[in-house]
Design a protein around this motif. Sequence first.
Motif, short mmCIF file in Angstrom:
data_model
loop_
_atom_site.label_atom_id
_atom_site.label_comp_id
_atom_site.label_asym_id
_atom_site.label_seq_id
_atom_site.Cartn_x
_atom_site.Cartn_y
_atom_site.Cartn_z
N VAL A 53 17.56 1.15 2.78
CA VAL A 53 18.83 0.86 2.28
C VAL A 53 19.26 2.01 2.46
N ARG A 54 20.67 2.18 2.63
CA ARG A 54 21.18 2.54 3.11
C ARG A 54 22.31 3.22 1.07
N PRO A 55 22.33 4.12 0.55
CA PRO A 55 22.95 3.73 -0.73
C PRO A 55 24.22 4.02 -0.37
N GLY A 56 25.48 3.11 -0.94
CA GLY A 56 26.71 3.60 -0.89
C GLY A 56 26.87 4.09 -2.55
N ARG A 57 28.48 4.43 -2.16
CA ARG A 57 29.12 5.45 -3.83
C ARG A 57 30.49 3.94 -4.00
N SER A 58 30.18 4.66 -5.23
CA SER A 58 31.79 3.58 -5.75
C SER A 58 33.31 4.26 -6.04
N ALA A 59 33.43 3.68 -5.08
CA ALA A 59 34.85 4.32 -4.43
C ALA A 59 35.30 2.49 -4.04
N VAL A 60 37.34 3.28 -4.37
CA VAL A 60 37.52 1.08 -3.43
C VAL A 60 37.93 1.65 -2.08
N VAL A 61 37.20 0.28 -1.64
CA VAL A 61 37.59 0.24 -0.31
C VAL A 61 38.83 1.05 0.62
N PHE A 62 38.41 1.54 1.62
CA PHE A 62 39.48 2.59 2.66
C PHE A 62 40.07 3.24 2.00
N ALA A 63 39.14 3.92 0.51
CA ALA A 63 39.76 5.13 0.08
C ALA A 63 38.39 6.33 0.11
N GLY A 64 37.62 5.76 1.19
CA GLY A 64 35.79 6.61 1.30
C GLY A 64 35.38 5.50 1.75
N ASP A 65 34.35 6.74 3.18
CA ASP A 65 33.34 5.90 3.78
C ASP A 65 32.40 5.66 2.38
N ASN A 66 31.09 5.25 3.43
CA ASN A 66 30.57 4.18 2.43
C ASN A 66 29.97 4.23 1.13
N VAL A 67 30.43 2.79 1.37
CA VAL A 67 30.95 2.27 0.21
C VAL A 67 30.12 1.07 -0.72
N ALA A 68 29.97 0.24 0.18
CA ALA A 68 28.31 -0.58 0.40
C ALA A 68 26.82 0.36 0.14
N PRO A 248 21.70 -3.93 -4.82
CA PRO A 248 22.56 -4.60 -5.26
C PRO A 248 24.32 -4.67 -4.05
N GLY A 249 25.19 -4.97 -4.23
CA GLY A 249 25.97 -4.90 -3.18
C GLY A 249 26.51 -3.42 -3.28
N HIS A 250 26.22 -2.78 -5.12
CA HIS A 250 27.02 -1.65 -5.21
C HIS A 250 26.32 -0.77 -5.69
N GLY A 251 25.74 0.37 -6.51
CA GLY A 251 25.04 1.03 -7.31
C GLY A 251 24.13 1.06 -7.00
N PRO A 252 22.90 1.55 -7.64
CA PRO A 252 21.48 2.11 -6.99
C PRO A 252 20.59 1.29 -5.84
N ALA A 253 20.04 1.95 -5.54
CA ALA A 253 19.58 1.72 -3.71
C ALA A 253 18.62 0.31 -4.06
N SER A 254 18.46 0.62 -5.23
CA SER A 254 17.22 -0.72 -5.48
C SER A 254 17.36 -0.67 -7.24
N ALA A 255 16.62 -2.40 -7.97
CA ALA A 255 16.83 -1.90 -9.28
C ALA A 255 15.62 -3.19 -10.02
N ALA A 256 15.25 -3.10 -10.63
CA ALA A 256 14.10 -4.12 -10.95
C ALA A 256 14.63 -5.32 -11.92
N TRP A 257 14.34 -6.71 -11.11
CA TRP A 257 15.25 -7.84 -11.63
C TRP A 257 13.91 -8.38 -12.64
N PRO A 258 14.73 -9.16 -13.75
CA PRO A 258 15.94 -9.12 -13.71
C PRO A 258 16.39 -8.98 -14.03
N ASN A 259 16.39 -7.35 -14.65
CA ASN A 259 17.03 -6.95 -15.82
C ASN A 259 18.26 -6.44 -15.41
N ALA A 260 17.94 -6.40 -13.51
CA ALA A 260 19.75 -6.02 -12.98
C ALA A 260 21.00 -6.48 -13.23
#
Length: 322
Positions: A53-68, A248-260
């Motif tokens: 996974v290439r983790p994204g960062r919390s940002a608005v689309v087209f306000a920065g790179d690597n969002v998702a 997830p689409g956004h957030g940490p690279a992976s998370a335990a299920w189903p808690n996520a």
Amino acid sequence: MPSERRPRGRRGWPVWTVAPVLFAQACAVVSPPEPGACEPAAAVAEVAAGVYVRPGRSAVVFAGDNVANIGFVVGERCVAVIDTGGSAAEGRALRCAIRNVTDRPVCYVLNTHVHPDHVLGNIAFDRPGVEFVGHVKLSRAMALRGDVYLARASAYEGRTLGSANIVFPERTVNDEVQLDIGDRILTARAHGSAHTDHDLSVVDELTNTAFVGDLVFLEHLPVLDGSINGWLAELQRLTASDMSRVVPGHGPASAAWPNAAAPTRDYLLALREDVRAWIAGGGGLAAAQDKIKLRESADWRLVEEYHERNVGAAYAELEWED
């Protein structure tokens, strides 16, 4: 009918003639590894054996790179990419990261939904032997929104992007389809209207790891672009599955299920309850967007950017409930 295939010539606006197929678990031909120098590679994390996974960062689309969050799964025969990022440059960086991990070629690109931070990197993988896969409704969504996304991307990148930068799926999934990448099966499932009306999840059966796209948000406030009732129903179905972890689409690279699933579910439940109460009290849309504040306790980012919009989308759906 599990899937459909479109003819070649997938750049630009799509050809709408399709031919059904029942089972096609592997590409007949895969492209060879790309020779020559590799551009700077995306930083990827291996979240399960052969799942990156290439983790994204919390940002608005087209306000920065690597969002998702975007990534790939390595099989014995070839590599499947799940989402490609918000630009050709992000796609190239992911392609380079794949080359740093394996010399096996890419044979599939699967898009979880239409939003530009997930699909505008497709062009970096648009090569012979690479098959693009998406929800049966994805092509329509791309056609309807493509011009707007390209205009915004052009303004952000400072150059003009044409319709060739939208790469449509050749295989579309109406229910589910299994893809064999060599001693490894990926199951792509089409979901009902939820985050969008064309969400697709991808499960690596070997490690029980699921790329769920924006059906699950962590840290980044969920964004409603489909159906709030449908999204909650899809989350309920997903939580009954036996997945070990999700990307997830956004957030940490992976998370335990189903808690996520809990933060997204709790936010949507609170939003639905508040909007229903507002409508029942005779309140209008404009006032709802101003008065209905975030009351749920998760530490969300981008609340100012997206909560008011979510209130409006929920109101438009819920005001017509029986």
